[in-house]
Design a protein around this motif. Structure first.
Motif, PDB file in Angstrom:
ATOM      1  N   MET A 147      36.227  55.467  25.870  1.00  0.00           N
ATOM      2  CA  MET A 147      37.051  54.533  26.610  1.00  0.00           C
ATOM      3  C   MET A 147      36.761  53.123  26.090  1.00  0.00           C
ATOM      4  SD  MET A 147      37.181  53.833  30.772  1.00  0.00           S
ATOM      5  CE  MET A 147      37.405  55.524  31.175  1.00  0.00           C
ATOM      6  N   GLN A 148      37.802  52.374  25.843  1.00  0.00           N
ATOM      7  CA  GLN A 148      37.677  50.992  25.393  1.00  0.00           C
ATOM      8  C   GLN A 148      37.342  50.088  26.578  1.00  0.00           C
ATOM      9  OE1 GLN A 148      38.003  49.982  22.090  1.00  0.00           O
ATOM     10  NE2 GLN A 148      37.997  52.188  21.762  1.00  0.00           N
ATOM     11  N   LEU A 149      36.714  48.931  26.292  1.00  0.00           N
ATOM     12  CA  LEU A 149      36.329  47.995  27.335  1.00  0.00           C
ATOM     13  C   LEU A 149      37.531  47.572  28.168  1.00  0.00           C
ATOM     14  CD1 LEU A 149      34.308  46.174  28.795  1.00  0.00           C
ATOM     15  CD2 LEU A 149      34.676  44.468  26.995  1.00  0.00           C
ATOM     16  N   SER A 150      38.628  47.216  27.531  1.00  0.00           N
ATOM     17  CA  SER A 150      39.815  46.762  28.271  1.00  0.00           C
ATOM     18  C   SER A 150      40.340  47.860  29.195  1.00  0.00           C
ATOM     19  CB  SER A 150      40.911  46.308  27.310  1.00  0.00           C
ATOM     20  OG  SER A 150      41.300  47.377  26.472  1.00  0.00           O
ATOM     21  N   GLU A 151      40.281  49.089  28.721  1.00  0.00           N
ATOM     22  CA  GLU A 151      40.715  50.237  29.531  1.00  0.00           C
ATOM     23  C   GLU A 151      39.772  50.443  30.726  1.00  0.00           C
ATOM     24  OE1 GLU A 151      41.572  55.000  28.738  1.00  0.00           O
ATOM     25  OE2 GLU A 151      40.859  53.724  27.098  1.00  0.00           O
ATOM     26  N   ALA A 152      38.473  50.310  30.486  1.00  0.00           N
ATOM     27  CA  ALA A 152      37.488  50.471  31.558  1.00  0.00           C
ATOM     28  C   ALA A 152      37.656  49.383  32.621  1.00  0.00           C
ATOM     29  CB  ALA A 152      36.069  50.451  30.989  1.00  0.00           C
ATOM     30  N   LYS A 153      37.873  48.131  32.173  1.00  0.00           N
ATOM     31  CA  LYS A 153      38.074  47.032  33.123  1.00  0.00           C
ATOM     32  C   LYS A 153      39.322  47.266  33.970  1.00  0.00           C
ATOM     33  CE  LYS A 153      35.799  43.061  30.975  1.00  0.00           C
ATOM     34  NZ  LYS A 153      36.019  41.706  30.438  1.00  0.00           N
ATOM     35  N   GLU A 154      40.407  47.680  33.331  1.00  0.00           N
ATOM     36  CA  GLU A 154      41.659  47.943  34.051  1.00  0.00           C
ATOM     37  C   GLU A 154      41.465  49.058  35.078  1.00  0.00           C
ATOM     38  OE1 GLU A 154      45.463  47.666  35.446  1.00  0.00           O
ATOM     39  OE2 GLU A 154      44.426  46.265  34.124  1.00  0.00           O
ATOM     40  N   LYS A 155      40.776  50.108  34.685  1.00  0.00           N
ATOM     41  CA  LYS A 155      40.515  51.224  35.601  1.00  0.00           C
ATOM     42  C   LYS A 155      39.645  50.754  36.772  1.00  0.00           C
ATOM     43  CE  LYS A 155      39.227  56.049  35.695  1.00  0.00           C
ATOM     44  NZ  LYS A 155      38.977  57.240  34.911  1.00  0.00           N
ATOM     45  N   TYR A 156      38.634  49.934  36.488  1.00  0.00           N
ATOM     46  CA  TYR A 156      37.759  49.378  37.524  1.00  0.00           C
ATOM     47  C   TYR A 156      38.564  48.557  38.527  1.00  0.00           C
ATOM     48  CZ  TYR A 156      34.620  45.873  39.555  1.00  0.00           C
ATOM     49  OH  TYR A 156      33.984  45.012  40.408  1.00  0.00           O
ATOM     50  N   ILE A 157      39.408  47.662  38.043  1.00  0.00           N
ATOM     51  CA  ILE A 157      40.197  46.788  38.907  1.00  0.00           C
ATOM     52  C   ILE A 157      41.136  47.600  39.792  1.00  0.00           C
ATOM     53  CG2 ILE A 157      42.018  45.014  38.904  1.00  0.00           C
ATOM     54  CD1 ILE A 157      40.578  43.944  36.287  1.00  0.00           C
ATOM     55  N   GLN A 158      41.842  48.557  39.205  1.00  0.00           N
ATOM     56  CA  GLN A 158      42.782  49.379  39.972  1.00  0.00           C
ATOM     57  C   GLN A 158      42.055  50.256  40.993  1.00  0.00           C
ATOM     58  OE1 GLN A 158      46.005  48.792  39.952  1.00  0.00           O
ATOM     59  NE2 GLN A 158      45.584  47.263  38.380  1.00  0.00           N
ATOM     60  N   THR A 159      40.964  50.875  40.584  1.00  0.00           N
ATOM     61  CA  THR A 159      40.228  51.776  41.474  1.00  0.00           C
ATOM     62  C   THR A 159      39.557  51.001  42.599  1.00  0.00           C
ATOM     63  OG1 THR A 159      39.877  53.279  39.626  1.00  0.00           O
ATOM     64  CG2 THR A 159      38.478  53.600  41.548  1.00  0.00           C
ATOM     65  N   TRP A 160      38.999  49.832  42.276  1.00  0.00           N
ATOM     66  CA  TRP A 160      38.350  49.009  43.300  1.00  0.00           C
ATOM     67  C   TRP A 160      39.368  48.609  44.368  1.00  0.00           C
ATOM     68  CZ3 TRP A 160      33.500  49.074  44.162  1.00  0.00           C
ATOM     69  CH2 TRP A 160      32.889  48.108  44.959  1.00  0.00           C
ATOM     70  N   GLY A 161      40.579  48.295  43.946  1.00  0.00           N
ATOM     71  CA  GLY A 161      41.645  47.962  44.887  1.00  0.00           C
ATOM     72  C   GLY A 161      41.999  49.142  45.783  1.00  0.00           C
ATOM     73  N   THR A 162      42.023  50.329  45.225  1.00  0.00           N
ATOM     74  CA  THR A 162      42.316  51.540  46.003  1.00  0.00           C
ATOM     75  C   THR A 162      41.203  51.818  46.998  1.00  0.00           C
ATOM     76  OG1 THR A 162      43.570  52.448  44.148  1.00  0.00           O
ATOM     77  CG2 THR A 162      42.853  53.998  45.841  1.00  0.00           C
ATOM     78  N   PHE A 163      39.942  51.714  46.554  1.00  0.00           N
ATOM     79  CA  PHE A 163      38.806  51.925  47.460  1.00  0.00           C
ATOM     80  C   PHE A 163      38.858  50.953  48.625  1.00  0.00           C
ATOM     81  CE2 PHE A 163      35.824  53.624  43.893  1.00  0.00           C
ATOM     82  CZ  PHE A 163      36.336  54.906  44.052  1.00  0.00           C
ATOM     83  N   ALA A 164      39.205  49.716  48.352  1.00  0.00           N
ATOM     84  CA  ALA A 164      39.187  48.666  49.368  1.00  0.00           C
ATOM     85  C   ALA A 164      40.079  49.004  50.551  1.00  0.00           C
ATOM     86  CB  ALA A 164      39.606  47.337  48.760  1.00  0.00           C
ATOM     87  N   THR A 165      41.216  49.644  50.301  1.00  0.00           N
ATOM     88  CA  THR A 165      42.104  49.984  51.415  1.00  0.00           C
ATOM     89  C   THR A 165      41.421  50.961  52.366  1.00  0.00           C
ATOM     90  OG1 THR A 165      43.194  51.753  50.166  1.00  0.00           O
ATOM     91  CG2 THR A 165      44.205  49.561  50.080  1.00  0.00           C
ATOM     92  N   ASN A 166      40.523  51.797  51.850  1.00  0.00           N
ATOM     93  CA  ASN A 166      39.769  52.705  52.714  1.00  0.00           C
ATOM     94  C   ASN A 166      38.767  51.958  53.585  1.00  0.00           C
ATOM     95  OD1 ASN A 166      41.056  54.941  51.539  1.00  0.00           O
ATOM     96  ND2 ASN A 166      39.519  55.077  49.929  1.00  0.00           N
ATOM     97  N   TRP A 167      38.369  50.762  53.173  1.00  0.00           N
ATOM     98  CA  TRP A 167      37.396  49.953  53.912  1.00  0.00           C
ATOM     99  C   TRP A 167      38.084  48.918  54.798  1.00  0.00           C
ATOM    100  CZ3 TRP A 167      35.192  48.753  48.517  1.00  0.00           C
ATOM    101  CH2 TRP A 167      34.535  49.877  48.014  1.00  0.00           C
ATOM    102  N   GLY A 168      39.431  48.949  54.816  1.00  0.00           N
ATOM    103  CA  GLY A 168      40.162  47.992  55.634  1.00  0.00           C
ATOM    104  C   GLY A 168      40.348  46.642  54.979  1.00  0.00           C
ATOM    105  N   ILE A 169      40.236  46.594  53.655  1.00  0.00           N
ATOM    106  CA  ILE A 169      40.395  45.337  52.905  1.00  0.00           C
ATOM    107  C   ILE A 169      41.729  45.406  52.156  1.00  0.00           C
ATOM    108  CG2 ILE A 169      39.397  43.876  51.087  1.00  0.00           C
ATOM    109  CD1 ILE A 169      37.297  44.091  53.119  1.00  0.00           C
ATOM    110  N   ASN A 170      42.375  44.293  52.051  1.00  0.00           N
ATOM    111  CA  ASN A 170      43.631  44.176  51.318  1.00  0.00           C
ATOM    112  C   ASN A 170      43.416  44.596  49.857  1.00  0.00           C
ATOM    113  OD1 ASN A 170      45.435  42.802  49.502  1.00  0.00           O
ATOM    114  ND2 ASN A 170      45.996  41.384  51.124  1.00  0.00           N
TER     115      ASN A 170
END
Length: 167
Positions: A1-24
């Motif tokens: 996995m390339q760095l840019s791909e890993a960062k993009e996956k991190y950003i998208q996944t972190w956003g998805t996790f946040a909704t489970n914690w009640g965060i926008n």
């Protein structure tokens, strides 16, 4: 996995996790983007990288500043505002815990205290209700104390030693 791909996956996944914690979701994505960035980012860069509107970017950047986990930075010779995220993960944990306690636990404690003070408290039903509110207060109070310990961990010698081991 390339760095840019890993960062993009991190950003998208972190956003998805946040909704489970009640965060926008977008707020979490903005925070993740700033965390993963090696340099301060302007509002325009946040908008471009996350493909969000200026209003959405501004609103979420201000919210992150209010939470105490993002700071404005000024770049010499540039009139734009730039933003950086606090990168000390333990500080982030404590700051988020402090904000969640203030917004979620403290209002519940006040609410439960108010509900325990009923005037017609002689009936069995009233006594049962008061007991239930006391039980909820007890659990909520313990959660509040645990959160307080986490927030003040650097102030307590033993907890500080334990958290240093965890770091």
């Amino acid at each position: 996995m390339q760095l840019s791909e890993a960062k993009e996956k991190y950003i998208q996944t972190w956003g998805t996790f946040a909704t489970n914690w009640g965060i926008n979701r977008t707020m979490a994505q903005v925070h993740a983007l700033l965390l993963a960035s090696g340099k301060p980012l302007s509002t325009d860069e946040v908008m471009e990288q996350l493909e969000i509107s200026r209003g959405n970017a501004n609103m979420n950047l201000r919210a992150l500043i209010d939470w105490g986990i993002v700071k404005k930075e000024f770049v010499k010779g540039d009139r734009k505002e730039y933003f950086t995220a606090e990168k000390d993960v333990w500080f982030l944990f404590k700051q988020i815990t402090k904000e969640r306690r203030k917004r979620e636990i403290e209002p519940v404690i006040s609410f439960l205290e108010e509900l325990k003070n009923i005037e017609d408290n002689d009936s069995d039903e009233a006594k049962e209700f008061i007991k239930l509110m006391q039980d909820f207060s007890s659990v909520t109070g313990k959660i509040n104390n645990i959160m307080d310990l986490a927030i003040k961990s650097d102030d307590h010698w033993l907890v500080g030693k334990i958290t240093n081991l965890l770091k």
